[in-house]
Design a protein around this motif. Structure first.
Motif, PDB file in Angstrom:
ATOM      1  N   LEU A 118       0.825  -1.202   0.000  1.00  0.00           N
ATOM      2  CA  LEU A 118       0.000   0.000   0.000  1.00  0.00           C
ATOM      3  C   LEU A 118       0.868   1.264   0.000  1.00  0.00           C
ATOM      4  O   LEU A 118       0.533   2.262  -0.649  1.00  0.00           O
ATOM      5  N   LEU A 119       1.987   1.223   0.722  1.00  0.00           N
ATOM      6  CA  LEU A 119       2.902   2.369   0.731  1.00  0.00           C
ATOM      7  C   LEU A 119       3.525   2.563  -0.646  1.00  0.00           C
ATOM      8  O   LEU A 119       3.606   3.691  -1.151  1.00  0.00           O
ATOM      9  N   LEU A 120       3.959   1.470  -1.256  1.00  0.00           N
ATOM     10  CA  LEU A 120       4.527   1.547  -2.602  1.00  0.00           C
ATOM     11  C   LEU A 120       3.534   2.132  -3.593  1.00  0.00           C
ATOM     12  O   LEU A 120       3.876   2.984  -4.428  1.00  0.00           O
ATOM     13  N   ARG A 121       2.311   1.658  -3.488  1.00  0.00           N
ATOM     14  CA  ARG A 121       1.258   2.167  -4.373  1.00  0.00           C
ATOM     15  C   ARG A 121       1.099   3.677  -4.206  1.00  0.00           C
ATOM     16  O   ARG A 121       0.991   4.424  -5.181  1.00  0.00           O
ATOM     17  N   LEU A 122       1.119   4.131  -2.954  1.00  0.00           N
ATOM     18  CA  LEU A 122       0.941   5.562  -2.696  1.00  0.00           C
ATOM     19  C   LEU A 122       2.139   6.362  -3.213  1.00  0.00           C
ATOM     20  O   LEU A 122       1.972   7.454  -3.778  1.00  0.00           O
ATOM     21  N   TYR A 123       3.345   5.838  -3.019  1.00  0.00           N
ATOM     22  CA  TYR A 123       4.529   6.508  -3.574  1.00  0.00           C
ATOM     23  C   TYR A 123       4.385   6.692  -5.088  1.00  0.00           C
ATOM     24  O   TYR A 123       4.702   7.753  -5.635  1.00  0.00           O
ATOM     25  N   LEU A 124       3.924   5.647  -5.762  1.00  0.00           N
ATOM     26  CA  LEU A 124       3.801   5.720  -7.224  1.00  0.00           C
ATOM     27  C   LEU A 124       2.703   6.694  -7.634  1.00  0.00           C
ATOM     28  O   LEU A 124       2.862   7.456  -8.592  1.00  0.00           O
ATOM     29  N   LEU A 125       1.584   6.664  -6.930  1.00  0.00           N
ATOM     30  CA  LEU A 125       0.505   7.591  -7.266  1.00  0.00           C
ATOM     31  C   LEU A 125       0.929   9.038  -7.051  1.00  0.00           C
ATOM     32  O   LEU A 125       0.468   9.945  -7.755  1.00  0.00           O
ATOM     33  N   ASP A 126       1.836   9.244  -6.071  1.00  0.00           N
ATOM     34  CA  ASP A 126       2.351  10.591  -5.814  1.00  0.00           C
ATOM     35  C   ASP A 126       3.644  10.867  -6.587  1.00  0.00           C
ATOM     36  O   ASP A 126       4.288  11.899  -6.370  1.00  0.00           O
ATOM     37  N   GLU A 127       4.050   9.901  -7.443  1.00  0.00           N
ATOM     38  CA  GLU A 127       5.244  10.017  -8.300  1.00  0.00           C
ATOM     39  C   GLU A 127       6.523  10.218  -7.486  1.00  0.00           C
ATOM     40  O   GLU A 127       7.440  10.940  -7.906  1.00  0.00           O
ATOM     41  N   LYS A 128       6.622   9.556  -6.347  1.00  0.00           N
ATOM     42  CA  LYS A 128       7.837   9.586  -5.536  1.00  0.00           C
ATOM     43  C   LYS A 128       8.664   8.347  -5.893  1.00  0.00           C
ATOM     44  O   LYS A 128       8.715   7.356  -5.148  1.00  0.00           O
ATOM     45  N   ILE A 129       9.289   8.403  -7.059  1.00  0.00           N
ATOM     46  CA  ILE A 129       9.953   7.233  -7.635  1.00  0.00           C
ATOM     47  C   ILE A 129      11.113   6.754  -6.776  1.00  0.00           C
ATOM     48  O   ILE A 129      11.260   5.553  -6.513  1.00  0.00           O
ATOM     49  N   ASP A 130      11.963   7.670  -6.329  1.00  0.00           N
ATOM     50  CA  ASP A 130      13.139   7.265  -5.552  1.00  0.00           C
ATOM     51  C   ASP A 130      12.732   6.581  -4.243  1.00  0.00           C
ATOM     52  O   ASP A 130      13.357   5.600  -3.831  1.00  0.00           O
ATOM     53  N   LYS A 131      11.697   7.105  -3.584  1.00  0.00           N
ATOM     54  CA  LYS A 131      11.221   6.474  -2.355  1.00  0.00           C
ATOM     55  C   LYS A 131      10.684   5.072  -2.643  1.00  0.00           C
ATOM     56  O   LYS A 131      10.877   4.134  -1.858  1.00  0.00           O
ATOM     57  N   ALA A 132       9.971   4.931  -3.762  1.00  0.00           N
ATOM     58  CA  ALA A 132       9.423   3.624  -4.128  1.00  0.00           C
ATOM     59  C   ALA A 132      10.550   2.624  -4.380  1.00  0.00           C
ATOM     60  O   ALA A 132      10.490   1.472  -3.929  1.00  0.00           O
TER      61      ALA A 132
END
Length: 481
Positions: free
Chosen positions: A162-176
């Motif tokens: 769920l965290l990964l999904r949220l990172y991607l939806l917010d375009e936080k690629i490096d965090k993902a």
């Protein structure tokens, strides 16, 4: 996996209370639900609540059961009758579940915050709060909760996903990327998160995310394959998928899977000549590799060029005379041509040579069951096939069907449920297996499961253009109603 699955998984979890008697009743009710006896479960809890009107934990347990049964409005009515002073953290969590499912995210957020003030170490409430915060447009705070859950329980796959999904939806690629690389199975989490994001019509971030991970040589080959699969499955262009698949080298363990997908894409594009040319080139360049030869046989069989298919399966058997799949497929070509007796004869000969050929065992067992012939032999063969491949959904389906034909309905129900679970996990939808779920559920008196199985079978038969089969199953459904 999908985000909807994650929501439903969380929202359907039963909450056990400290009261031993209520906990025991809730457990009994849960067993009824698992046996598709929702009415009995609800009656059990209603009776207890009626005789113990002051037991607020029992009321909450009844409301939780109603949530699982889709009776959200009724569950909320019960929960709203519980005095504020009597709410425990678990009861507030159950209340928040109902509010979330109703769509009242502001109220759900309020209840979850109170629950977490009462009980700080409550991961289910934290996860639901994070999901609720997303619904309320508070993504940054939702991320903080997911990260906190992972700090407390690094092995929580649903929270990480769920965290990964949220990172991607917010375009936080490096965090993902960082979150994936810190997991035990980077490829699984990367592909699952990318798939979820694409399901939500977010394509740019998942592609950039996968491309960044593909810079690592230890992940590239497998990720190339899944990247191409996701692009093609989401309609983002055959050419892009083929371009990515071309990056997978022959030495890579994913090469044959890539070649299979490339072949399928070319066939889907109505370009069989290019598919055949690619396969012939592979076989010529790697004559001792059985993989491309088997793939060529499968490709020609799919195109109903049975003589060509048989040629390649025989070629595979020249390299490996005991190759179980090639043995089976050579015989199965006769079945595809309507030559069933020849197919059965060849299957029996395969079993005589290789008693552990599970495909041949399964084929004969299913044939015997379908024709109500020698059901003792059918059971023997089906059981042997499942013993060899216990996770094969279609073999468990055959075993269940044999038991059903023998009127051993409890055994049939046990096996078809496992087959259905494995089948659902595979992402496939075989209407025959779904119809069997309905038939066997009906035989054991599980009306709701029978209805669902038949409804799913009808939808799948229609999708495949098999209207006569859909109509046949429709009649079963009408008789049940």
């Amino acid at each position: 996996p999908s985000s909807e699955y994650s929501y439903n998984f969380l929202l359907s979890r039963p909450v056990m209370t400290p009261s031993f008697e209520v906990s025991l009743l809730a457990l009994r009710a849960d067993l009824f639900v698992q046996s598709d006896k929702q009415d009995e479960a609800l009656a059990l809890m209603r009776e207890y609540c009626s005789s113990h009107p002051q037991d607020m934990r029992a009321k909450s347990a009844l409301a939780t059961l109603m949530i699982r049964n889709g009776q959200i409005k009724e569950a909320l009515t019960i929960q709203e009758s519980i005095p504020e002073k009597d709410f425990t953290a678990e009861m507030r969590f159950a209340y928040a579940q109902a509010l979330h499912m109703k769509g009242d995210f502001a109220s759900a957020e309020k209840q979850l915050r109170i629950a977490l003030r009462t009980k700080k170490d409550f991961p289910e409430a934290m996860t639901l709060l994070a999901l609720t915060l997303e619904k309320n447009g508070k993504n940054a705070e939702a991320e903080e909760y997911y990260e906190k859950i992972l700090e407390n329980d690094d092995g929580s796959p649903s929270s990480r996903l769920l965290l990964l999904r949220l990172y991607l939806l917010d375009e936080k690629i490096d965090k993902a990327v960082q979150a994936v690389l810190s997991s035990e199975d980077p490829v699984k989490f990367a592909v699952s998160a990318a798939s979820i994001a694409m399901d939500e019509k977010n394509f740019n971030a998942p592609v950039r995310f996968l491309e960044k991970l593909e810079q690592r040589s230890d992940l590239a080959g497998e990720l190339y394959f899944y990247h191409a699969s996701l692009l093609y499955a989401h309609g983002m262009g055959a050419e892009n998928a083929l371009r990515i698949l071309d990056k997978i080298n022959y030495e890579d363990s994913n090469f044959i899977s890539a070649a299979k997908l490339k072949t399928q894409i070319l066939l889907d594009k109505k370009n069989p000549a290019a598919a055949y040319s690619m396969l012939e080139k592979l076989i010529k360049e790697h004559p001792e590799d059985i993989g491309p030869i088997i793939l060529a046989g499968d490709t020609y069989a799919q195109q109903k060029q049975y003589a060509k298919a048989e040629h390649f399966y025989r070629k595979a058997l020249e390299l490996d005379p005991g190759h179980a799949y090639a043995q089976y497929q050579l015989a199965y070509q006769k079945e595809l041509q309507g030559l069933r007796e020849q197919a059965l004869d060849m299957m029996e000969r395969i079993i005589n040579i290789n008693p552990k050929n599970s495909l041949a065992l399964n084929f004969i067992a299913y044939h015997l069951a379908e024709h109500d012939q020698d059901l003792d032999k059918a059971l023997d063969y089906a059981a042997r096939a499942v013993a060899i491949e216990p996770q094969a959904d279609f073999m468990l389906d055959t075993l269940a069907w044999v038991h059903y034909k023998r009127k051993e309905y409890d055994e049939a129900w046990k096996n078809i449920q496992k087959a259905h679970m494995l089948h659902s996990m595979s992402g496939e939808q075989d209407p025959v297996l779904l119809e069997h779920v309905g038939d066997i559920a009906s035989a054991v008196g599980a009306a709701a499961a029978a209805r669902k199985g038949w409804q799913d079978a009808i939808a799948r038969f229609k999708h495949q253009g098999q209207e006569a089969d859909a109509l046949r199953v429709r009649r079963k459904l009408e008789n049940l109603q």
